[in-house]
Design a protein around this motif. Structure first.
Motif, PDB file in Angstrom:
ATOM      1  N   SER A 147      -1.463   9.245  -3.812  1.00  0.00           N
ATOM      2  CA  SER A 147      -2.663   8.629  -3.243  1.00  0.00           C
ATOM      3  C   SER A 147      -3.825   8.667  -4.220  1.00  0.00           C
ATOM      4  O   SER A 147      -4.718   7.834  -4.164  1.00  0.00           O
ATOM      5  N   ASN A 148      -3.833   9.651  -5.144  1.00  0.00           N
ATOM      6  CA  ASN A 148      -4.884   9.645  -6.164  1.00  0.00           C
ATOM      7  C   ASN A 148      -4.712   8.492  -7.138  1.00  0.00           C
ATOM      8  O   ASN A 148      -5.675   7.953  -7.655  1.00  0.00           O
ATOM      9  N   ALA A 168       2.513   4.355   4.485  1.00  0.00           N
ATOM     10  CA  ALA A 168       2.164   5.349   3.470  1.00  0.00           C
ATOM     11  C   ALA A 168       1.627   6.617   4.126  1.00  0.00           C
ATOM     12  O   ALA A 168       2.011   7.735   3.761  1.00  0.00           O
ATOM     13  N   LEU A 169       0.750   6.434   5.123  1.00  0.00           N
ATOM     14  CA  LEU A 169       0.182   7.609   5.798  1.00  0.00           C
ATOM     15  C   LEU A 169       1.269   8.415   6.489  1.00  0.00           C
ATOM     16  O   LEU A 169       1.272   9.652   6.456  1.00  0.00           O
ATOM     17  N   GLU A 187       3.474  10.222   3.830  1.00  0.00           N
ATOM     18  CA  GLU A 187       2.771  11.375   3.257  1.00  0.00           C
ATOM     19  C   GLU A 187       2.644  12.509   4.273  1.00  0.00           C
ATOM     20  O   GLU A 187       2.788  13.678   3.938  1.00  0.00           O
ATOM     21  N   ILE A 234      -2.903   5.527  -6.591  1.00  0.00           N
ATOM     22  CA  ILE A 234      -2.648   4.173  -6.110  1.00  0.00           C
ATOM     23  C   ILE A 234      -3.884   3.285  -6.132  1.00  0.00           C
ATOM     24  O   ILE A 234      -3.807   2.109  -6.454  1.00  0.00           O
ATOM     25  N   PHE A 252       0.150   0.298   4.546  1.00  0.00           N
ATOM     26  CA  PHE A 252      -0.847   1.370   4.556  1.00  0.00           C
ATOM     27  C   PHE A 252      -0.459   2.426   5.598  1.00  0.00           C
ATOM     28  O   PHE A 252      -0.445   3.631   5.344  1.00  0.00           O
ATOM     29  N   ASN A 285       3.455  17.076  -5.258  1.00  0.00           N
ATOM     30  CA  ASN A 285       2.882  17.306  -3.931  1.00  0.00           C
ATOM     31  C   ASN A 285       2.657  15.990  -3.199  1.00  0.00           C
ATOM     32  O   ASN A 285       2.615  14.934  -3.824  1.00  0.00           O
ATOM     33  N   GLN A 319       0.216  14.461  -1.975  1.00  0.00           N
ATOM     34  CA  GLN A 319      -0.960  13.624  -2.268  1.00  0.00           C
ATOM     35  C   GLN A 319      -0.874  12.980  -3.648  1.00  0.00           C
ATOM     36  O   GLN A 319      -1.768  12.246  -4.041  1.00  0.00           O
ATOM     37  N   MET A 367       0.820  -1.217   0.000  1.00  0.00           N
ATOM     38  CA  MET A 367       0.000   0.000   0.000  1.00  0.00           C
ATOM     39  C   MET A 367       0.852   1.265   0.000  1.00  0.00           C
ATOM     40  O   MET A 367       0.339   2.363  -0.188  1.00  0.00           O
ATOM     41  N   ARG A 370       4.053  16.262   3.930  1.00  0.00           N
ATOM     42  CA  ARG A 370       3.088  17.344   3.983  1.00  0.00           C
ATOM     43  C   ARG A 370       3.527  18.394   5.003  1.00  0.00           C
ATOM     44  O   ARG A 370       3.452  19.588   4.768  1.00  0.00           O
ATOM     45  N   ASN A 371       4.001  17.910   6.149  1.00  0.00           N
ATOM     46  CA  ASN A 371       4.474  18.848   7.166  1.00  0.00           C
ATOM     47  C   ASN A 371       5.664  19.650   6.680  1.00  0.00           C
ATOM     48  O   ASN A 371       5.796  20.829   6.981  1.00  0.00           O
TER      49      ASN A 371
END
Lengths: 406, 294
Positions: B228-229, B111-112, B115, B231, B108, B223, B225, B45, B119-120
């Motif tokens: 995630s669009n 991945a979070l 990301e 995958i 999974f 970016n 994200q 994931m 993002r931070n």
């Protein structure tokens, strides 16, 4: 993916909001402001932690007038159902105001709840002009901008310069639909035409080339992007790549400082865009930017957080004027008081709030600078035109707001 | 001008070509997933996040090291591949004996976290990355204006896919890999270091995702994200093609890119859903996928 993936966490996020720190006994003297926006998705840079920072700055600048103010935050992940459940939970736990609320679909959902519970909905981040139109509410103030304002400023400027036929690429939800509708109305009112549109799924679209090709095939003179943030950036990058600008003008109807930064001046130069706030607009905006910089990751504020500053500052003034107990008892009373008092803050200067909840201030048409013109990392815009406050927004009588007696 | 189903023919050809380009990304990503699943039995994931890391690695190399696109195309996959090797050594290698679900949950979660960290650090709106000068510009094909860079993406993806397929199906190394998935103990008995081979396979799968990321960096906003669009679509591609089938995932990737491209013409609102409708139909008719062995 992000939707599904985040869905798994949604329940967890909502529970994390649980226990508020203060004891119930003090409730009578504490005003609680919940900043709800997108902390982890595409709108984070426009209205995420920045909105929290600017809200805190407003509280600090307002100072102490006999009541405490607490600022909370939550991530609605651009999902109306999640936003609604956080709002309900907040209101039941003694939160008086939800603030910011970008993503029109979420804003419309929370709007209804704030009214039901007689709390206050201060909106900065959402675009849909329906918040002060058919969905207007005595508990809501829509501060920063809306689709009508963007359409009037950017749309009209482009039609005037010869862009008479339009093709829209539209985010397929409340925001995109409203922006397309309001811009289309302007284009037609000025004698132009809308020759077609393509509605793309939000937020699951990365590649816009298929829609760009349709736009090109339509023969329209203007590509209207009724989209936001990374979608707009990807669409503009694609448009440059596929050579659309040879025959079409690009109208990025909602584009903000973080988007221009992300696109880069190289690809962005010459684009027209509309904002009611720019950090380098005047002495007051520069002073505010200076003051809040350390809290705001050393970057100037976008218009959405600036709106949070202005509206929370004004809200606190109304609370002080009305008395804390009365303010906590009725959200509608505070909003009525906010409408009765003239506004004045460092981000937007003097202004007022209309009967339909619309905050009135000038809107500014900017042009993105060329790389050679820019004198600093955030020196991105040249001011092209100003629409005066009274003309910038939809006339009161045309909004079909039930609160406005005709 | 001829019309096909009410759509002008040139527009339709253009859309087919675009579908092929998007299909190239699906094929590259699903290929890595298929390699990892086929040989390691791990549902990775984190693949979207690793795709994103590839794009960010390219950006960092340029912004911080002044290293351009062509070197990034080589270095970024190596860098991201090494992070994959570390992940495999530290975490994933402990899960081979457990149910698939554990691997899925672990990757999974990874991945979070990945990301979130990006993002931070870099915000959500993305960073600019320029198309290399050698590949900028466009060809006028008559029926459409074809950017040179997009053409390059298709060529690169085809080379990559074919090479990977050849390595796994036609070389001795590939034979060891396939044998190890059938019976690891026996292959080990022949003197092959199976755990190391598996670690390197994961690293290679991750590197494939990173190549995709570098190829995507000039086209899309870089970016956190961005992966995630893609995958979830890519997972659907792998399932339709047949879990673990290398050739299946390549062909399905390209084919579904085209189907999605056509949907964007006839019914744009459904373009995010059409692949899942196909997935549902394929699963009903052929539960093992189009190219899978039941």
């Amino acid at each position: 993916m992000s939707m599904n993936r985040r869905g798994v966490l949604a329940a967890g996020a909502a529970t994390a909001l649980g226990g508020l720190p203060r004891a119930r006994a003090q409730d009578g003297r504490v005003i609680r402001i919940g900043v709800m926006n997108d902390m982890s998705g595409p709108y984070r840079d426009a209205a995420g932690p920045g909105s929290v920072a600017l809200t805190q700055q407003a509280v600090q600048d307002f100072g102490s007038r006999g009541f405490a103010v607490e600022v909370l935050q939550a991530d609605h992940q651009n999902k109306p159902d999640l936003g609604a459940s956080i709002a309900r939970q907040w209101f039941d736990q003694g939160v008086d105001v939800v603030a910011d609320l970008p993503t029109s679909s979420v804003a419309l959902a929370v709007n209804q709840i704030a009214r039901e519970k007689n709390k206050v909905h201060l909106n900065s981040g959402a675009a849909t002009s329906d918040l002060t139109g058919p969905h207007c509410s005595p508990n809501t103030v829509h501060w920063t901008y809306d689709t009508y304002m963007l359409a009037k400023s950017t749309g009209a400027a482009i039609v005037k310069s010869g862009g008479t036929s339009w093709f829209f690429i539209t985010a397929d939800y409340a925001f995109g639909h409203a922006l397309e509708r309001d811009t289309g109305n302007f284009v037609r009112a000025q004698g132009g035409s809308v020759v077609g549109n393509a509605r793309y799924p939000f937020p699951a679209t990365t590649d816009f080339s298929a829609f760009l090709l349709q736009a090109q095939a339509s023969g329209a003179k203007v590509l209207g992007l009724a989209s936001a943030s990374t979608d707009t950036v990807n669409a503009i990058k694609g448009a440059r790549e596929f050579g659309l600008q040879r025959r079409m003008k690009i109208a990025a109807l909602l584009m903000g400082l973080p988007d221009v930064k992300s696109l880069g001046l190289e690809s962005g130069q010459g684009l027209l865009l509309t904002e009611p706030f720019y950090w380098d607009l005047n002495d007051r905006t520069r002073a505010l930017t200076q003051r809040v910089q350390a809290k705001n990751q050393n970057r100037p504020s976008a218009m959405e957080p600036a709106g949070c500053y202005g509206m929370v500052f004004h809200y606190l003034k109304a609370v002080a004027d009305l008395g804390v107990a009365a303010a906590k008892a009725s959200g509608a009373d505070v909003v009525a008081r906010m409408k009765a008092m003239p506004t004045d803050d460092d981000a937007f200067g003097p202004g007022r709030i209309r009967a339909d909840g619309r905050k009135i201030h000038p809107s500014y048409l900017f042009q993105v600078k060329a790389p050679g013109e820019s004198r600093g990392p955030w020196d991105l815009y040249t001011l092209v035109a100003t629409t005066p406050a009274e003309e910038a927004f939809r006339p009161l009588a045309e909004g079909n707001c039930p609160l406005v007696k005709t | 001008m001829d019309d096909i189903f009410g759509i002008p023919a040139p527009l339709l050809f253009g859309q087919l070509l675009l579908g092929l380009i998007n299909g190239a990304f699906y094929a590259m990503l699903s290929l890595g997933l298929a390699v990892i699943f086929g040989l390691l039995n791990i549902v990775n994931m984190a693949h979207g996040a690793q795709f994103m890391m590839g794009a960010f690695a390219a950006w960092m190399l340029l912004a911080w090291g002044g290293i351009g696109y062509w070197w990034a195309l080589l270095l970024a996959p190596i860098i991201v591949g090494i992070t994959g090797v570390i992940l495999e050594k530290l975490f994933i290698s402990r899960l081979y004996k457990l149910d698939h679900l554990y691997g899925l949950l672990l990757t999974f979660g990874l991945a979070l976290i990945i990301e979130g960290v990006f993002r931070n650090e870099f915000g959500s709106s993305g960073l600019p990355y320029r198309i290399p000068p050698e590949l900028s510009g466009a060809w006028d094909l008559g029926f459409m204006f074809m950017p040179v860079y997009r053409g390059w993406v298709v060529v690169a993806a085809l080379i990559l896919c074919l090479t990977t397929w050849l390595v796994i199906e036609k070389t001795r190394l590939g034979a060891y890999l396939r044998a190890a998935t059938e019976n690891a103990a026996l292959v080990q008995a022949f003197g092959v270091n199976v755990p190391r081979m598996v670690t390197l396979t994961y690293g290679a799968g991750v590197a494939l995702a990173a190549v995709g990321g570098v190829l995507a960096a000039p086209i899309y906003s870089v970016n956190p994200q961005m992966g995630s669009n893609l995958i979830i679509v890519v997972f659907a591609v792998v399932v339709i093609g047949g879990m673990g089938s290398i050739l299946g995932s390549i062909l399905t990737g390209f084919a579904l890119g085209i189907v999605e491209g056509l949907t964007k013409v006839f019914w744009p609102e459904a373009s995010a859903t059409v692949i899942f409708v196909i997935m549902a139909i394929v699963l009903l008719a052929r539960p093992a996928g189009l190219f899978g062995r039941a």
